[in-house]
Design a protein around this motif. Structure first.
Motif, mmCIF file in Angstrom:
data_model
loop_
_atom_site.group_PDB
_atom_site.id
_atom_site.type_symbol
_atom_site.label_atom_id
_atom_site.label_comp_id
_atom_site.label_asym_id
_atom_site.label_seq_id
_atom_site.Cartn_x
_atom_site.Cartn_y
_atom_site.Cartn_z
ATOM 1 N N TYR A 58 -1.179 -0.873 -10.576
ATOM 2 C CA TYR A 58 -1.763 -0.662 -11.902
ATOM 3 C C TYR A 58 -3.084 -1.408 -11.977
ATOM 4 O O TYR A 58 -3.170 -2.583 -11.610
ATOM 5 C CB TYR A 58 -0.869 -1.204 -13.014
ATOM 6 N N PHE A 59 -4.093 -0.718 -12.485
ATOM 7 C CA PHE A 59 -5.396 -1.309 -12.754
ATOM 8 C C PHE A 59 -5.636 -1.267 -14.259
ATOM 9 O O PHE A 59 -5.642 -0.201 -14.863
ATOM 10 C CB PHE A 59 -6.516 -0.541 -12.048
ATOM 11 N N SER A 60 -5.827 -2.421 -14.843
ATOM 12 C CA SER A 60 -6.158 -2.545 -16.253
ATOM 13 C C SER A 60 -7.654 -2.311 -16.415
ATOM 14 O O SER A 60 -8.448 -2.767 -15.587
ATOM 15 C CB SER A 60 -5.795 -3.958 -16.734
ATOM 16 N N LYS A 61 -8.031 -1.613 -17.449
ATOM 17 C CA LYS A 61 -9.452 -1.405 -17.701
ATOM 18 C C LYS A 61 -10.161 -2.727 -17.992
ATOM 19 O O LYS A 61 -11.329 -2.893 -17.688
ATOM 20 C CB LYS A 61 -9.632 -0.413 -18.836
ATOM 21 N N GLN A 62 -9.437 -3.693 -18.536
ATOM 22 C CA GLN A 62 -10.023 -4.990 -18.881
ATOM 23 C C GLN A 62 -9.918 -6.014 -17.747
ATOM 24 O O GLN A 62 -10.833 -6.799 -17.530
ATOM 25 C CB GLN A 62 -9.355 -5.557 -20.127
ATOM 26 N N HIS A 63 -8.802 -6.008 -17.001
ATOM 27 C CA HIS A 63 -8.536 -7.085 -16.046
ATOM 28 C C HIS A 63 -8.569 -6.677 -14.572
ATOM 29 O O HIS A 63 -8.411 -7.526 -13.707
ATOM 30 C CB HIS A 63 -7.170 -7.712 -16.334
ATOM 31 N N GLY A 64 -8.716 -5.402 -14.260
ATOM 32 C CA GLY A 64 -8.687 -4.954 -12.868
ATOM 33 C C GLY A 64 -7.251 -4.829 -12.366
ATOM 34 O O GLY A 64 -6.339 -4.512 -13.127
ATOM 35 N N LEU A 65 -7.038 -5.088 -11.084
ATOM 36 C CA LEU A 65 -5.703 -4.974 -10.480
ATOM 37 C C LEU A 65 -4.763 -5.983 -11.131
ATOM 38 O O LEU A 65 -5.006 -7.189 -11.076
ATOM 39 C CB LEU A 65 -5.770 -5.215 -8.977
ATOM 40 N N VAL A 66 -3.703 -5.488 -11.750
ATOM 41 C CA VAL A 66 -2.781 -6.386 -12.452
ATOM 42 C C VAL A 66 -1.341 -6.279 -11.972
ATOM 43 O O VAL A 66 -0.520 -7.119 -12.335
ATOM 44 C CB VAL A 66 -2.827 -6.179 -13.987
ATOM 45 N N ALA A 67 -1.015 -5.278 -11.146
ATOM 46 C CA ALA A 67 0.369 -5.167 -10.675
ATOM 47 C C ALA A 67 0.439 -4.394 -9.369
ATOM 48 O O ALA A 67 -0.252 -3.394 -9.183
ATOM 49 C CB ALA A 67 1.241 -4.491 -11.721
ATOM 50 N N ILE A 68 1.301 -4.889 -8.496
ATOM 51 C CA ILE A 68 1.616 -4.219 -7.236
ATOM 52 C C ILE A 68 3.129 -4.048 -7.200
ATOM 53 O O ILE A 68 3.874 -5.022 -7.311
ATOM 54 C CB ILE A 68 1.170 -5.063 -6.024
ATOM 55 N N PHE A 69 3.576 -2.804 -7.067
ATOM 56 C CA PHE A 69 5.006 -2.523 -6.993
ATOM 57 C C PHE A 69 5.417 -2.379 -5.534
ATOM 58 O O PHE A 69 4.796 -1.645 -4.767
ATOM 59 C CB PHE A 69 5.346 -1.245 -7.765
ATOM 60 N N ALA A 70 6.453 -3.109 -5.160
ATOM 61 C CA ALA A 70 6.918 -3.117 -3.773
ATOM 62 C C ALA A 70 7.378 -1.728 -3.341
ATOM 63 O O ALA A 70 8.003 -0.997 -4.103
ATOM 64 C CB ALA A 70 8.057 -4.108 -3.602
ATOM 65 N N GLN A 71 7.064 -1.401 -2.108
ATOM 66 C CA GLN A 71 7.467 -0.153 -1.485
ATOM 67 C C GLN A 71 8.074 -0.472 -0.117
ATOM 68 O O GLN A 71 7.699 -1.462 0.518
ATOM 69 C CB GLN A 71 6.264 0.775 -1.289
ATOM 70 N N ASP A 72 8.951 0.375 0.332
ATOM 71 C CA ASP A 72 9.478 0.311 1.695
ATOM 72 C C ASP A 72 9.873 -1.092 2.139
ATOM 73 O O ASP A 72 10.791 -1.664 1.611
ATOM 74 C CB ASP A 72 8.479 0.920 2.694
ATOM 75 N N THR A 73 9.135 -1.639 3.082
ATOM 76 C CA THR A 73 9.501 -2.919 3.699
ATOM 77 C C THR A 73 8.699 -4.101 3.167
ATOM 78 O O THR A 73 8.717 -5.174 3.770
ATOM 79 C CB THR A 73 9.312 -2.841 5.221
ATOM 80 N N MET A 74 8.009 -3.941 2.048
ATOM 81 C CA MET A 74 7.262 -5.072 1.476
ATOM 82 C C MET A 74 8.249 -6.160 1.073
ATOM 83 O O MET A 74 9.319 -5.875 0.556
ATOM 84 C CB MET A 74 6.459 -4.620 0.265
ATOM 85 N N ILE A 75 7.852 -7.413 1.322
ATOM 86 C CA ILE A 75 8.749 -8.538 1.081
ATOM 87 C C ILE A 75 7.945 -9.733 0.549
ATOM 88 O O ILE A 75 6.809 -9.949 0.959
ATOM 89 C CB ILE A 75 9.514 -8.905 2.379
ATOM 90 N N THR A 76 8.533 -10.477 -0.357
ATOM 91 C CA THR A 76 7.864 -11.667 -0.888
ATOM 92 C C THR A 76 7.960 -12.797 0.128
ATOM 93 O O THR A 76 8.812 -12.765 1.029
ATOM 94 C CB THR A 76 8.506 -12.141 -2.207
ATOM 95 N N PRO A 77 7.141 -13.827 -0.023
ATOM 96 C CA PRO A 77 7.264 -14.989 0.872
ATOM 97 C C PRO A 77 8.622 -15.673 0.752
ATOM 98 O O PRO A 77 8.996 -16.465 1.603
ATOM 99 C CB PRO A 77 6.149 -15.933 0.386
ATOM 100 N N HIS A 78 9.374 -15.344 -0.303
ATOM 101 C CA HIS A 78 10.686 -15.950 -0.529
ATOM 102 C C HIS A 78 11.824 -15.066 -0.035
ATOM 103 O O HIS A 78 12.994 -15.337 -0.307
ATOM 104 C CB HIS A 78 10.855 -16.258 -2.014
ATOM 105 N N GLY A 79 11.481 -13.992 0.689
ATOM 106 C CA GLY A 79 12.488 -13.133 1.289
ATOM 107 C C GLY A 79 13.095 -12.089 0.363
ATOM 108 O O GLY A 79 14.108 -11.488 0.695
ATOM 109 N N ILE A 80 12.475 -11.832 -0.780
ATOM 110 C CA ILE A 80 12.994 -10.846 -1.725
ATOM 111 C C ILE A 80 12.324 -9.507 -1.454
ATOM 112 O O ILE A 80 11.097 -9.434 -1.305
ATOM 113 C CB ILE A 80 12.731 -11.280 -3.189
ATOM 114 N N LYS A 81 13.097 -8.445 -1.396
ATOM 115 C CA LYS A 81 12.579 -7.091 -1.185
ATOM 116 C C LYS A 81 13.497 -6.116 -1.890
ATOM 117 O O LYS A 81 14.547 -6.497 -2.431
ATOM 118 C CB LYS A 81 12.494 -6.781 0.307
#
Length: 121
Positions: free
Chosen positions: A39-62
């Motif tokens: 999601y790109f906000s008209k005011q703030h730019g990139l504001v959200a990335i939704f995980a897909q496939d094998t994306m994983i957080t540094p804390h091991g959450i996917k």
């Protein structure tokens, strides 16, 4: 990051819709018809990335991680509009939004968002 900056990386995929925020996919991770990857906000730019496939957080959450494991990693997670809202450790400007599956046992949706996002929830 603006849409133009994201396009210049070559990683930005198809634009899915435009409203108060613009929804896009990542080129390598197209989503179903009624969802987006970014999601790109008209005011703030990139504001959200939704995980897909094998994306994983540094804390091991996917996607598919058990909610029991999420709660063990983030015992102070707070209930958000659709699931859990968890402050990203070390980044006061971001949070994880975790929506469980219908049976509430696993992570069904995972997003990294900015605290100033104005696109959802």
């Amino acid at each position: 990051m603006t849409v133009a900056q994201a396009k210049s990386t070559g990683l930005l995929g198809q634009k899915k819709f435009a409203d108060s925020c613009d929804g896009y996919d990542l080129a390598a991770h197209p989503t179903p018809a009624n969802s987006v990857g970014l999601y790109f906000s008209k005011q703030h730019g990139l504001v959200a990335i939704f995980a897909q496939d094998t994306m994983i957080t540094p804390h091991g959450i996917k996607l598919g991680t058990t909610m029991k494991h999420v709660r063990s990693v983030f015992p102070k997670a707070e209930a958000g509009p659709n699931g859990l809202q968890i402050a990203v450790p070390g980044n006061k400007s971001a949070y994880y939004s975790i929506v469980p599956t219908d049976d509430a046992k696993k992570v069904g949706e995972l997003a990294l968002a900015t605290t100033n996002q104005d696109c959802f929830g």
